[in-house]
Enzyme design. Sequence first.
Site, PDB file in Angstrom:
ATOM      1  N   PHE A  55      10.463  -8.015 -97.641  1.00 52.10           N
ATOM      2  CA  PHE A  55       9.381  -8.664 -96.911  1.00 52.10           C
ATOM      3  C   PHE A  55       8.031  -8.113 -97.357  1.00 52.10           C
ATOM      4  CE2 PHE A  55      12.952  -8.833 -93.922  1.00 52.10           C
ATOM      5  CZ  PHE A  55      12.874 -10.124 -93.421  1.00 52.10           C
ATOM      6  N   ASP A  56       7.036  -8.991 -97.453  1.00 51.20           N
ATOM      7  CA  ASP A  56       5.640  -8.564 -97.477  1.00 51.20           C
ATOM      8  C   ASP A  56       5.274  -8.147 -96.053  1.00 51.20           C
ATOM      9  OD1 ASP A  56       2.957  -8.192 -98.205  1.00 51.20           O
ATOM     10  OD2 ASP A  56       2.471 -10.283 -97.759  1.00 51.20           O
ATOM     11  N   GLY A  57       4.139  -7.450 -95.913  1.00 52.38           N
ATOM     12  CA  GLY A  57       3.725  -6.995 -94.593  1.00 52.38           C
ATOM     13  C   GLY A  57       2.756  -7.947 -93.909  1.00 52.38           C
TER      14      GLY A  57
ATOM     15  N   ASP B  20       3.351 -14.305 -98.676  1.00 50.13           N
ATOM     16  CA  ASP B  20       2.441 -15.401 -98.335  1.00 50.13           C
ATOM     17  C   ASP B  20       1.536 -15.799 -99.491  1.00 50.13           C
ATOM     18  OD1 ASP B  20      -0.557 -13.949 -97.339  1.00 50.13           O
ATOM     19  OD2 ASP B  20       1.203 -12.740 -97.768  1.00 50.13           O
TER      20      ASP B  20
END
Length: 332
Positions: A174-176, A290
């Site tokens: 995951f990105d944050g 994103d």
Amino acid sequence: MAIDLSETLVIGISATALFDLSVADGVFNQQRKNDPDSAMEHYRRYMLENESQPLPDGTGMPLVKALLALNDHKKADDPQPIVEVVVISRNSPETGYRVLKEIRRRGLNITRSAFTAGEAVTHYLDAFYVDLFLTTNEDDAQRVIDTNQCAAAVMRPPPTQAFQCTETQVRFAFDGDAVIFDDTSELINQTHGLDAFHQSEDERQDIPLEPGPHAKLLIKLSKIQERLPGRIEYSPVRIALITARNSPAEMRVIKTLRNWGVYVDEIFFLGGLQKARFLKAFNPHIFFDDQDAHLDPAASDVPSAKVLYRSTSALNAVMHDKIRQKNKSQPD
């Protein structure tokens, strides 16, 4: 008695995310250009004529197979499955027959499905208890994000490089900001610059970040880890957070995860280093981000999916404006 899947990780996936239907989509789109009125009938005939032909893997197939294998770890006294996968497709029941036939041919333990014949599929996600919806349709993903029904992402095409995933673990990356966490901090970065972002995050390190569109999914994965046997460090579910943040913006991330009671196996604070290099080493079954700047180089090596901003988000407006400015500056 009705079945309750509230304690199960439920993945809703479109047919085009599970299987590579790009050839069939190409047939439909070409006919729509030539003769829009006959495009659907042409597509239906193509699917019927080819329904015995095997379908290649879509981007979501490695993740689905690995997740379904987690049910092998279910304790004997646990009444609920650990994972449930539901195919939710805009195909009609007739054209969806090819999808169902391929699921059976492969022996995938997918027993629930919905085919809506072109209607939006997002109305049915709550009814299926879906925690994560994977699709290739950006409009569907946007609708889910805007209504905050569940986590959602738009799948990129399958990796072009040979992808060999581990069969003993399911690996999530995951990105944050704007994925696990909300986009407030990233908005500061995009509008006021990196120095202002670092100062803001350092000053607010004791204030937990607000949940983002995939926060509930991360928390659900953490609960699933607790249902699996053995110590959490050796869990068949492994989670990595791969973020462009670095010091002094790192402490707030760790403190937020502690506040949420979430265990993450690996965190990478990269400070501008290319994420693709680390993703290739971590080798996830899925990577969520994103920004195209991170997804484009990663998607050739690992299955990747884009998390959209809310339509009304200030960050969404800022990022679209930056894209317009970039396009204006490029020569015709």
